[in-house]
Design an enzyme around this catalytic site. Structure first.
Site, short mmCIF file in Angstrom:
data_model
loop_
_atom_site.label_atom_id
_atom_site.label_comp_id
_atom_site.label_asym_id
_atom_site.label_seq_id
_atom_site.Cartn_x
_atom_site.Cartn_y
_atom_site.Cartn_z
N GLU A 8 -16.40 3.76 39.90
CA GLU A 8 -16.86 4.17 38.60
C GLU A 8 -16.16 3.90 37.48
O GLU A 8 -14.80 4.63 37.54
CB GLU A 8 -17.18 5.78 38.57
CG GLU A 8 -18.51 6.29 37.65
CD GLU A 8 -18.69 7.72 38.11
OE1 GLU A 8 -19.87 7.83 38.54
OE2 GLU A 8 -18.18 8.42 37.92
N ASP A 54 -14.76 13.01 32.72
CA ASP A 54 -14.86 12.62 34.16
C ASP A 54 -13.25 12.18 34.62
O ASP A 54 -12.46 12.00 34.07
CB ASP A 54 -15.80 11.55 34.26
CG ASP A 54 -16.57 11.60 35.32
OD1 ASP A 54 -16.10 12.48 36.29
OD2 ASP A 54 -17.65 10.76 35.63
N HIS A 55 -13.49 11.46 35.79
CA HIS A 55 -12.39 11.02 36.52
C HIS A 55 -11.31 10.57 35.54
O HIS A 55 -11.26 9.61 34.85
CB HIS A 55 -12.71 9.90 37.32
CG HIS A 55 -13.79 10.20 38.52
ND1 HIS A 55 -13.25 10.60 39.59
CD2 HIS A 55 -14.85 10.24 38.48
CE1 HIS A 55 -14.31 10.88 40.38
NE2 HIS A 55 -15.22 10.57 39.70
N GLU A 84 -9.80 16.61 42.35
CA GLU A 84 -10.67 15.89 43.38
C GLU A 84 -9.76 15.99 44.69
O GLU A 84 -8.64 15.70 44.64
CB GLU A 84 -10.89 14.54 43.01
CG GLU A 84 -11.51 13.77 44.18
CD GLU A 84 -12.76 12.82 43.63
OE1 GLU A 84 -13.30 12.80 42.80
OE2 GLU A 84 -12.95 11.82 44.68
N HIS A 128 -20.12 14.80 43.07
CA HIS A 128 -19.89 13.62 42.46
C HIS A 128 -20.96 12.47 43.09
O HIS A 128 -21.01 12.96 44.39
CB HIS A 128 -18.78 12.99 42.73
CG HIS A 128 -17.85 13.42 41.73
ND1 HIS A 128 -17.23 12.94 40.55
CD2 HIS A 128 -17.11 14.78 41.39
CE1 HIS A 128 -16.45 13.65 39.64
NE2 HIS A 128 -16.34 14.67 40.08
N GLY A 129 -21.41 11.55 42.66
CA GLY A 129 -22.19 10.92 43.23
C GLY A 129 -23.53 11.22 43.54
O GLY A 129 -24.05 10.88 44.59
N GLY A 130 -24.05 12.24 42.60
CA GLY A 130 -25.45 12.72 43.25
C GLY A 130 -26.56 11.86 43.21
O GLY A 130 -27.60 12.15 43.54
N ASP A 132 -8.33 13.20 38.57
CA ASP A 132 -8.65 12.77 40.11
C ASP A 132 -7.31 12.07 40.73
O ASP A 132 -7.02 10.97 40.24
CB ASP A 132 -10.03 11.72 39.94
CG ASP A 132 -10.14 11.39 41.14
OD1 ASP A 132 -9.31 11.59 42.20
OD2 ASP A 132 -11.02 10.27 41.44
N ASN A 141 -23.06 15.46 39.56
CA ASN A 141 -22.89 14.43 38.52
C ASN A 141 -24.09 13.48 38.80
O ASN A 141 -24.11 12.96 39.81
CB ASN A 141 -21.71 13.79 38.72
CG ASN A 141 -20.35 14.61 38.20
OD1 ASN A 141 -20.40 15.78 37.93
ND2 ASN A 141 -19.04 13.89 38.58
N ILE A 142 -24.85 13.05 37.85
CA ILE A 142 -25.83 12.11 38.08
C ILE A 142 -25.56 11.05 36.70
O ILE A 142 -25.93 11.22 35.71
CB ILE A 142 -27.20 12.48 37.94
CG1 ILE A 142 -27.54 13.54 36.97
CG2 ILE A 142 -27.63 12.82 39.49
CD1 ILE A 142 -28.68 14.03 36.96
N ASP A 143 -24.93 9.87 37.35
CA ASP A 143 -24.70 8.93 35.98
C ASP A 143 -25.69 7.61 36.50
O ASP A 143 -26.31 7.30 35.31
CB ASP A 143 -23.15 8.52 36.46
CG ASP A 143 -22.79 7.45 35.23
OD1 ASP A 143 -23.39 7.42 34.25
OD2 ASP A 143 -21.60 6.65 35.48
N THR A 144 -25.32 7.20 37.47
CA THR A 144 -26.28 5.89 38.06
C THR A 144 -27.63 5.91 37.67
O THR A 144 -28.23 5.15 36.94
CB THR A 144 -25.95 5.68 39.29
OG1 THR A 144 -24.46 5.45 39.49
CG2 THR A 144 -26.25 4.19 39.64
N HIS A 182 -20.35 7.05 44.61
CA HIS A 182 -20.63 6.49 43.17
C HIS A 182 -21.74 5.60 43.16
O HIS A 182 -21.45 4.71 44.05
CB HIS A 182 -19.62 6.38 42.38
CG HIS A 182 -18.49 7.36 42.15
ND1 HIS A 182 -17.25 7.30 42.15
CD2 HIS A 182 -18.73 8.64 41.54
CE1 HIS A 182 -16.71 8.39 41.92
NE2 HIS A 182 -17.69 9.17 41.34
ZN ZN Z 1 -17.13 10.83 40.17
#
Ligand code: ZN
Length: 356
Positions: free
Chosen positions: A177, A104-105, A169, A261-263, A139, A283-286, A223
């Site tokens: 993030e 990632d980034h 990006e 990003h930030g889905g 990024d 992207n689903i992180d949170t 994010h």
């Molecule tokens: Zn991101």
């Protein structure tokens, strides 16, 4: 329809996977992992959903994977990423789905991290005839477009020799993030927060001759998860970028490979719209972080004595079977498995694995 061998996909198989998602009108979930529990849970979820999946590590996630006890933090970020990729190369094929390994980034100060992973990747390529990672992200959206594309071109040339893909990006994703990204600032220059189609065209012209790449575009995405109303997604920005490239170069429909990003916390309708404009990765992180942690909270609450005493001080009950870390870590894994299956439904990737 193309089918691929299950396991980590790289090179032309990776391109086939991206093309299949765009043609099939679905996107793959990309989940940030920090250890074997989260990595295995993503594989399990993908297998259950019969969805191909993208596993990625942030620089902090990679460092955590290697262990917080390693004193050389930079080395840990490289070793952790390599360890996670090797773990996936060994296990992913047994889950029967296609798995993309990605990082990632990486902002300007993390360019050396990407280059060090490529040093390792080149050694792996020499031994195994395939790349260690499917793709990396650079990024440099906070820098000038000239610097951004110049560095992306330099790194992509090196990656393309191994058939690897680069995610770039353009425009700044709001929120922060792992120390990368920026605070949400309403007064920020609007052109930075929303990707400009002219920049996307410039990137397309510069990078297309060099190798395979994808673009993380900003269309109001952030994010993290914030209270409703803070985020106004404008997927039509993606459509405008696709249209400009398509018209300029008379390409086919949706020539760009776009990344969302930030889905986390996004409405299904906006996700579906974005996928229609060529988004193949979300992207689903949170949301998956919360899905992992929440069951641990419940487990501790329900079995609070087992987290204070090995044996009940009143009635002598032994609590080993409750404080065994596998108990609550398994609950956490199941949390990810459940949440990620929902994400596959939202993205339309469930049942669409092209692993044969
Ligand atoms: Zn991101």
């Amino acid at each position: 329809m193309a089918t691929l061998k299950p396991g980590v996909v790289t090179g032309k198989d990776y391109k086939t996977l991206v093309a299949a998602a765009k043609e099939g009108g679905y996107a793959l979930p990309a989940v940030n992992i920090t250890g074997t529990n989260t990595l295995n849970a993503v594989l399990e979820a993908a297998a259950k959903a019969k969805s191909d999946v993208i596993i990625q590590l942030s620089n902090g996630g990679a460092q955590f994977y290697a262990g917080q006890g390693l004193s050389d933090g930079f080395q840990a970020k490289v070793l952790g990423a390599v360890a996670a990729a090797q773990h996936a190369h060994l296990l992913a094929e047994h889950y029967g789905v296609c798995v993309v390994m990605h990082t990632d980034h990486a902002n300007k100060k993390l360019i050396p991290w990407v280059e060090a992973m490529l040093d390792e990747g080149e050694k792996f390529y020499e031994r195994n005839g395939k790349p260690l990672f499917s793709s990396h992200m650079l990024d440099l959206s906070e820098e000038t477009i000239e610097f951004n594309l110049g560095e992306c071109a330099r790194i992509l040339e090196r990656m393309a020799k191994m058939g690897m893909s680069l995610e770039i990006e353009l425009g700044v994703t709001g929120g922060e993030e792992d120390g990368v990204g920026s605070d949400i600032d309403e007064s920020a220059d609007n052109s930075k927060l929303y990707t400009q189609p002219d920049d996307v065209l410039q990137a397309y012209d510069r990078l297309t001759p060099l190798g395979h790449f994808s673009v993380a575009a900003s269309f109001g995405n952030v994010h993290g998860v914030y209270k409703p109303g803070n985020v106004k997604l404008r997927p039509e920005i993606l459509k405008n970028s696709q249209a400009l490239v398509e018209q300029t170069h008379s390409t086919g429909h949706n020539p760009l490979n776009l990344v969302f990003h930030g889905g986390s916390g996004s409405e299904k309708a906006k996700i579906t719209e974005a996928v229609g404009y060529g988004v193949f990765k979300m992207n689903i992180d949170t949301d998956t972080q919360f899905a992992f942690s929440q069951p641990i909270g419940s487990f501790v609450e329900e079995n609070s004595k087992a987290f204070k005493y090995q044996i009940d001080p009143d009635d002598g009950t032994p609590y080993k079977k409750f404080y065994d870390p596998r108990k609550y870590l398994r609950a956490a894994e199941v949390g990810i498995v459940t949440r990620l299956q929902e994400a596959c439904e939202d993205l339309g990737s469930n049942g669409k694995s092209i692993a044969g």
